[in-house]
Motif scaffolding. Structure first.
Motif, PDB file in Angstrom:
ATOM      1  N   LEU A   4       0.804  -1.227   0.000  1.00  0.00           N
ATOM      2  CA  LEU A   4       0.000   0.000   0.000  1.00  0.00           C
ATOM      3  C   LEU A   4       0.843   1.286   0.000  1.00  0.00           C
ATOM      4  N   GLU A   5       1.733   1.439   0.978  1.00  0.00           N
ATOM      5  CA  GLU A   5       2.510   2.686   1.038  1.00  0.00           C
ATOM      6  C   GLU A   5       3.412   2.834  -0.182  1.00  0.00           C
ATOM      7  N   GLU A   6       3.940   1.703  -0.661  1.00  0.00           N
ATOM      8  CA  GLU A   6       4.852   1.753  -1.804  1.00  0.00           C
ATOM      9  C   GLU A   6       4.114   2.187  -3.074  1.00  0.00           C
ATOM     10  N   VAL A   7       2.897   1.673  -3.262  1.00  0.00           N
ATOM     11  CA  VAL A   7       2.124   2.103  -4.439  1.00  0.00           C
ATOM     12  C   VAL A   7       1.738   3.569  -4.292  1.00  0.00           C
ATOM     13  N   MET A   8       1.408   3.990  -3.082  1.00  0.00           N
ATOM     14  CA  MET A   8       1.065   5.411  -2.890  1.00  0.00           C
ATOM     15  C   MET A   8       2.263   6.303  -3.210  1.00  0.00           C
ATOM     16  N   THR A   9       3.452   5.873  -2.795  1.00  0.00           N
ATOM     17  CA  THR A   9       4.657   6.653  -3.103  1.00  0.00           C
ATOM     18  C   THR A   9       4.867   6.731  -4.616  1.00  0.00           C
ATOM     19  N   PHE A  10       4.662   5.611  -5.306  1.00  0.00           N
ATOM     20  CA  PHE A  10       4.796   5.571  -6.762  1.00  0.00           C
ATOM     21  C   PHE A  10       3.766   6.488  -7.432  1.00  0.00           C
ATOM     22  N   SER A  11       2.549   6.483  -6.899  1.00  0.00           N
ATOM     23  CA  SER A  11       1.443   7.217  -7.530  1.00  0.00           C
ATOM     24  C   SER A  11       1.403   8.686  -7.146  1.00  0.00           C
ATOM     25  N   ALA A  12       2.123   9.048  -6.091  1.00  0.00           N
ATOM     26  CA  ALA A  12       1.983  10.397  -5.517  1.00  0.00           C
ATOM     27  C   ALA A  12       2.113  11.540  -6.525  1.00  0.00           C
ATOM     28  N   PRO A  13       3.060  11.464  -7.485  1.00  0.00           N
ATOM     29  CA  PRO A  13       3.174  12.590  -8.414  1.00  0.00           C
ATOM     30  C   PRO A  13       1.878  12.868  -9.181  1.00  0.00           C
ATOM     31  N   ALA A  14       1.043  11.841  -9.344  1.00  0.00           N
ATOM     32  CA  ALA A  14      -0.201  12.013 -10.104  1.00  0.00           C
ATOM     33  C   ALA A  14      -1.424  12.064  -9.199  1.00  0.00           C
ATOM     34  N   ALA A  15      -1.221  12.049  -7.881  1.00  0.00           N
ATOM     35  CA  ALA A  15      -2.375  11.941  -6.980  1.00  0.00           C
ATOM     36  C   ALA A  15      -2.264  12.888  -5.784  1.00  0.00           C
ATOM     37  N   ALA A  16      -1.544  13.998  -5.966  1.00  0.00           N
ATOM     38  CA  ALA A  16      -1.270  14.881  -4.829  1.00  0.00           C
ATOM     39  C   ALA A  16      -2.554  15.358  -4.150  1.00  0.00           C
ATOM     40  N   SER A  17      -3.504  15.786  -4.959  1.00  0.00           N
ATOM     41  CA  SER A  17      -4.707  16.352  -4.363  1.00  0.00           C
ATOM     42  C   SER A  17      -5.560  15.273  -3.682  1.00  0.00           C
ATOM     43  N   ALA A  18      -5.652  14.097  -4.316  1.00  0.00           N
ATOM     44  CA  ALA A  18      -6.420  13.001  -3.705  1.00  0.00           C
ATOM     45  C   ALA A  18      -5.793  12.573  -2.384  1.00  0.00           C
ATOM     46  N   TYR A  19      -4.476  12.492  -2.355  1.00  0.00           N
ATOM     47  CA  TYR A  19      -3.827  12.055  -1.124  1.00  0.00           C
ATOM     48  C   TYR A  19      -3.922  13.129  -0.037  1.00  0.00           C
ATOM     49  N   GLU A  20      -3.954  14.382  -0.456  1.00  0.00           N
ATOM     50  CA  GLU A  20      -4.153  15.438   0.540  1.00  0.00           C
ATOM     51  C   GLU A  20      -5.548  15.309   1.166  1.00  0.00           C
ATOM     52  N   THR A  21      -6.544  15.028   0.325  1.00  0.00           N
ATOM     53  CA  THR A  21      -7.900  14.786   0.849  1.00  0.00           C
ATOM     54  C   THR A  21      -7.888  13.591   1.809  1.00  0.00           C
ATOM     55  N   ALA A  22      -7.182  12.534   1.415  1.00  0.00           N
ATOM     56  CA  ALA A  22      -7.114  11.336   2.267  1.00  0.00           C
ATOM     57  C   ALA A  22      -6.446  11.665   3.594  1.00  0.00           C
ATOM     58  N   ALA A  23      -5.356  12.445   3.533  1.00  0.00           N
ATOM     59  CA  ALA A  23      -4.637  12.796   4.760  1.00  0.00           C
ATOM     60  C   ALA A  23      -5.546  13.575   5.706  1.00  0.00           C
ATOM     61  N   ARG A  24      -6.270  14.552   5.133  1.00  0.00           N
ATOM     62  CA  ARG A  24      -7.186  15.337   5.984  1.00  0.00           C
ATOM     63  C   ARG A  24      -8.266  14.440   6.575  1.00  0.00           C
ATOM     64  N   ALA A  25      -8.764  13.501   5.767  1.00  0.00           N
ATOM     65  CA  ALA A  25      -9.807  12.588   6.260  1.00  0.00           C
ATOM     66  C   ALA A  25      -9.265  11.712   7.392  1.00  0.00           C
ATOM     67  N   MET A  26      -7.981  11.412   7.333  1.00  0.00           N
ATOM     68  CA  MET A  26      -7.374  10.602   8.402  1.00  0.00           C
ATOM     69  C   MET A  26      -6.950  11.453   9.586  1.00  0.00           C
ATOM     70  N   GLY A  27      -7.226  12.762   9.498  1.00  0.00           N
ATOM     71  CA  GLY A  27      -7.004  13.627  10.649  1.00  0.00           C
ATOM     72  C   GLY A  27      -5.567  14.029  10.865  1.00  0.00           C
ATOM     73  N   VAL A  28      -4.736  13.968   9.805  1.00  0.00           N
ATOM     74  CA  VAL A  28      -3.347  14.400   9.958  1.00  0.00           C
ATOM     75  C   VAL A  28      -3.150  15.726   9.230  1.00  0.00           C
ATOM     76  N   SER A  29      -2.198  16.492   9.700  1.00  0.00           N
ATOM     77  CA  SER A  29      -2.013  17.822   9.126  1.00  0.00           C
ATOM     78  C   SER A  29      -1.230  17.723   7.819  1.00  0.00           C
ATOM     79  N   THR A  30      -1.532  18.628   6.902  1.00  0.00           N
ATOM     80  CA  THR A  30      -0.923  18.559   5.569  1.00  0.00           C
ATOM     81  C   THR A  30      -0.243  19.885   5.248  1.00  0.00           C
ATOM     82  N   VAL A  31       0.558  20.378   6.178  1.00  0.00           N
ATOM     83  CA  VAL A  31       1.215  21.672   5.968  1.00  0.00           C
ATOM     84  C   VAL A  31       2.227  21.588   4.833  1.00  0.00           C
ATOM     85  N   ASP A  32       2.481  22.704   4.210  1.00  0.00           N
ATOM     86  CA  ASP A  32       3.504  22.835   3.159  1.00  0.00           C
ATOM     87  C   ASP A  32       3.252  21.920   1.967  1.00  0.00           C
ATOM     88  N   GLY A  33       2.007  21.665   1.665  1.00  0.00           N
ATOM     89  CA  GLY A  33       1.714  20.867   0.479  1.00  0.00           C
ATOM     90  C   GLY A  33       2.176  19.428   0.566  1.00  0.00           C
TER      91      GLY A  33
END
Ligand SMILES: [Fe+2]
Length: 379
Positions: free
Chosen positions: A284-313
């Motif tokens: 899971l984390e490895e695929v997310m790392t691979f996909s991150a360049p194309a999924a920044a906004s989705a992962y930011e939404t996921a991070a907020r949903a998981m209640g973690v801070s997303t400072v500095d993009g």
């Protein structure tokens, strides 16, 4: 933007809602129920409880307990033969994802007297199957939210999708009391599956604002309550929130599709029999790392949903760290070699993952060599 969204079926949720099952069968215009369930579920007492509930209401019923952990076309044909013998009825799909998937296939086959499960590809346009009431006993797969199942075709040794719009469960009966007795490893595996459904749905090429609404709430609920339900399986509030979150994740993925985590997960399970959620957790984390360049906004939404801070993009980094923490807290992540995967198997797993239809919705489309690199890093 244009959107066309098919609603999922009706939802009946809450502790004790199983008691309403005879009424749900009757509302679908039937006085007979054919229960399809996993081998082994009887030992939990749940099958007996369903039988007593149906009998007390005077409903004719039969219980078919012939579904294994990875159901096959052969099992579906056996089930369909028995259901045709029982006659017109509501199908009660009772159990984990396998039982629900098998019930959908059996229901389609029963509506088409000459059909066999190996014809899966042509059944999508066949006659209607029998109506289904789904009663999940795990919180994760979301199988109650769609009209198809994944089964193994033993003749050609591949996974086939079998389904029909008519076998989308008319009513999903979500009673969290049924999940109170789940062993912790099963809670972890099925719950992690739900978390991945939410995250992959958010990042999917097929995502839209409706799927994202379901997925965001699903990620929020599952991330919050999965570790609690894992630590204390008797916590009814945690079981309830986890079950509803997993259902919402199912609604999300049904609308959006998934991605590479599931592509790899399917390939791992097909070769090693690893439980679905454990296979997903391995990458899971490895695929997310691979996909991150194309999924920044989705992962930011996921991070907020998981209640973690997303400072500095740093939304993707925050999401990946949060996922790692959840995965660690439920003890689910293992290297591939511990799942029975040899180094020699990796190239074929990479090829199969890329070829899996589910991978086509990945935010960053992988080449087999890239997936192979990723697999070697977690072997
Ligand atoms: Fe899944």
């Amino acid at each position: 933007m244009r959107l066309s969204v098919e609603p999922s079926g009706r939802l009946e949720f809450g502790p004790g809602v199983l008691a309403g099952l005879p009424g749900f069968v009757a509302e679908l215009g039937h006085d007979r129920a054919f229960v399809i369930t996993d081998r082994g579920l009887r030992a939990t007492g749940i099958v007996g409880r369903v039988e007593r509930t149906l009998a007390a209401a005077g409903l004719a019923h039969e219980v078919h307990e012939d579904v294994g952990p990875n159901p096959s076309t052969v099992e579906l044909d056996r089930g369909a033969a028995r259901l045709r013998g029982f006659g017109n009825a509501v199908v009660v799909a009772l159990g984990g994802g396998s039982a629900l998937d098998a019930a959908k296939g059996i229901s389609v086959l029963a509506g088409n007297p000459d059909a066999v499960a190996a014809d899966a590809d042509t059944l999508w346009s066949a006659a209607d199957g029998l109506p289904i009431v789904a009663v999940p006993t795990t919180a994760g797969t979301g199988a109650e939210t769609n009209g198809f199942g994944v089964v193994e075709d033993l003749h050609v040794r591949r996974k086939v999708y079998i389904g029909h719009s008519s076998v989308l469960p008319r009513i999903a009966v979500l009673d969290p009391e049924l999940t109170l007795g789940l062993p912790a490893p099963v809670t972890a595996s099925t719950g992690l599956d739900a978390l991945v459904h939410g995250i992959e749905s958010l990042a999917s090429r097929g995502a839209n604002p409706v799927s994202a609404a379901y997925a965001t709430q699903a990620v929020s609920m599952v991330s919050r309550w999965l570790p609690v339900a894992y630590r204390d399986g008797a916590d009814l509030e945690a079981r309830s929130r986890l079950m509803l979150g997993a259902h919402l994740a199912g609604r999300a993925l049904t609308l959006s599709g998934l991605g590479l985590v599931h592509g790899i997960g399917h390939a791992l399970t097909a070769r090693t029999g690893t439980p679905h959620g454990v296979a997903l957790a391995a990458v899971l984390e490895e695929v997310m790392t691979f996909s991150a360049p194309a999924a920044a906004s989705a992962y930011e939404t996921a991070a907020r949903a998981m209640g973690v801070s997303t400072v500095d993009g740093g939304g993707a980094d925050a999401a990946i760290a949060a996922v790692r923490e959840i995965s660690g807290s439920i003890g689910i992540k293992r290297p591939l070699r511990e799942l029975g995967v040899t180094r020699e198997m990796l190239p074929a797993i990479a090829e199969a993952a890329v070829a899996d239809a589910v991978t086509k919705n990945s935010p960053r489309l992988p080449a087999p060599a890239e997936v192979l690199d990723l697999l070697q890093a977690v072997h």
